[in-house]
Design an enzyme around this catalytic site. Sequence first.
Site, PDB file in Angstrom:
ATOM      1  N   ARG A 102       3.223   8.912  -5.694  1.00 55.88           N
ATOM      2  CA  ARG A 102       4.195   8.061  -6.381  1.00 55.88           C
ATOM      3  C   ARG A 102       3.693   7.735  -7.779  1.00 55.88           C
ATOM      4  O   ARG A 102       2.524   7.381  -7.960  1.00 55.88           O
ATOM      5  CB  ARG A 102       4.465   6.787  -5.583  1.00 55.88           C
ATOM      6  CG  ARG A 102       5.087   7.090  -4.218  1.00 55.88           C
ATOM      7  CD  ARG A 102       5.438   5.856  -3.440  1.00 55.88           C
ATOM      8  NE  ARG A 102       5.938   6.227  -2.115  1.00 55.88           N
ATOM      9  CZ  ARG A 102       6.270   5.361  -1.159  1.00 55.88           C
ATOM     10  NH1 ARG A 102       6.152   4.071  -1.385  1.00 55.88           N
ATOM     11  NH2 ARG A 102       6.705   5.786   0.007  1.00 55.88           N
TER      12      ARG A 102
ATOM     13  N   ARG B 113      -1.642  -0.502  -4.720  1.00 54.94           N
ATOM     14  CA  ARG B 113      -0.573   0.253  -5.383  1.00 54.94           C
ATOM     15  C   ARG B 113      -1.210   1.427  -6.125  1.00 54.94           C
ATOM     16  O   ARG B 113      -1.752   1.272  -7.218  1.00 54.94           O
ATOM     17  CB  ARG B 113       0.192  -0.656  -6.356  1.00 54.94           C
ATOM     18  CG  ARG B 113       1.513  -0.067  -6.852  1.00 54.94           C
ATOM     19  CD  ARG B 113       2.134  -0.995  -7.908  1.00 54.94           C
ATOM     20  NE  ARG B 113       2.487  -2.280  -7.384  1.00 54.94           N
ATOM     21  CZ  ARG B 113       3.678  -2.581  -6.851  1.00 54.94           C
ATOM     22  NH1 ARG B 113       4.619  -1.657  -6.778  1.00 54.94           N
ATOM     23  NH2 ARG B 113       3.941  -3.801  -6.399  1.00 54.94           N
TER      24      ARG B 113
ATOM     25  N   SER C 101       7.750   0.013   6.669  1.00 54.14           N
ATOM     26  CA  SER C 101       9.197  -0.110   6.507  1.00 54.14           C
ATOM     27  C   SER C 101       9.861   0.794   7.526  1.00 54.14           C
ATOM     28  O   SER C 101       9.354   1.882   7.804  1.00 54.14           O
ATOM     29  CB  SER C 101       9.651   0.310   5.102  1.00 54.14           C
ATOM     30  OG  SER C 101       9.331  -0.667   4.150  1.00 54.14           O
TER      31      SER C 101
ATOM     32  N   ARG D 269      -2.830   1.898   2.781  1.00 60.01           N
ATOM     33  CA  ARG D 269      -2.794   0.467   2.430  1.00 60.01           C
ATOM     34  C   ARG D 269      -3.231  -0.427   3.587  1.00 60.01           C
ATOM     35  O   ARG D 269      -3.689  -1.563   3.357  1.00 60.01           O
ATOM     36  CB  ARG D 269      -1.394   0.075   1.965  1.00 60.01           C
ATOM     37  CG  ARG D 269      -1.312  -1.358   1.463  1.00 60.01           C
ATOM     38  CD  ARG D 269       0.084  -1.795   1.122  1.00 60.01           C
ATOM     39  NE  ARG D 269       0.512  -1.320  -0.179  1.00 60.01           N
ATOM     40  CZ  ARG D 269       1.602  -1.753  -0.798  1.00 60.01           C
ATOM     41  NH1 ARG D 269       2.364  -2.667  -0.231  1.00 60.01           N
ATOM     42  NH2 ARG D 269       1.942  -1.265  -1.979  1.00 60.01           N
TER      43      ARG D 269
END
Length: 422
Positions: free
Chosen positions: A258, A273, A348, A385
């Site tokens: 990302r 991040r 998620s 993470r």
Amino acid sequence: MIDLRALRDDPERLRASQRARGEDESVVDRLLDLDSRHRAALTRFESLRAEQKSVGKSVSRASADEREALLAQAKSLAADVKAAETEAEALSGDLTALLRSVPNLVEPETPAGGVDDFQVVEEIGAPREFDFAPRDHLELGELLGAIDTDRGAKVSGARFYFLTGVGTMLELGLLNLAMQRAVANGFTPMIPPVLVKPETMEGTGFLGEHSAEVYHLPADDLYLVGTSEVPLAGYHAGEILPADALPTRYVGWSPCFRREAGSYGKDTRGIIRVHQFNKVEMFVYAHPDQAHEEHLRLLAWEREMLDLLEVPYRVVDIAAGDLGTSAARKYDCEAWVPSQGRYRELTSTSNCTDFQARRLNIRYRDADGKPRFAATLNGTLATTRWIVALLENHQREDGSVAVPEALRPFVGRDVLEPVDKK
């Protein structure tokens, strides 16, 4: 894409969805207008083509006196047919382009609003009260010889890192535990490609509002995936699945990439991040009528993993304006991060209904034998993470970190001990 027939029958549903997302609801009227004009153009084209065929047949039967007039009429009709076809194709292109810009219809129970308007469903476990000043995950990772961000930046730039020693074993343990749990729950394990074609990336909805997040290789016209959801969604593109094969469950292990565009200055310390990480992702093709229940099952499997890792977390119902293009409903599980005094997202799970399947043409045969679009769902089962929450919540005063019991067989030790720097 959304279903045009459903839009014609109930345009207010899309208006309500757009309002909940904070998006422009006038798109509904533009869609209906384009759809009406496109269907009218198709009718005109088909009518003219039928007339053209009829005149063409008449020419061969006509007398010499009639033939010249019929040939002139046929020539005129040919031009009209071509013009009508061109108009219909242009309207079809405009309609498709507008449809592809419209996000999925949200579930009616989804909270309205933006990023801060989520609803907390449940909190599990209490944040730990320390009798010493807790270290953050990077300080712990450096003490343990587990994380090296300085050399990551030297080799690759900001937001890159090395996992070393027990850090490597901890990540492999997490991912292997996640894969083992998924397989035990009936998932087929997959290691997918992480470079995909534009039509695959676009079909999953990641080249719209999220396009700035995606790495593109122009020389090959390929994209690096930010989640194995993308290749797993494309796995059955253009196929018709047997109805009795649903739900079809896959679990993918892949590196993810990302760009983190727009996150300048945010979470620059440590590995919260970053540009590259590993992830185990669940992906399901389901019958649309069973998608809601399957979504709750994915959430339950995520919670089981977090329970095994013995970290405090909460489940949040994400607001419509923060869902992203493809999701109709999304739940996040957020773990407590002691050094920040707040919860941070670890998982998620999204129900994308038939939105991605329409774009990728993924169908199944229903009981009546007709092909219908499937529903797709996804959910995180472990990522890099998670190391953040594990280190910070299980740390000891001397800088050592207890390994949760479920992870010990995978990591090979009960406690991670500080190492001497060399």
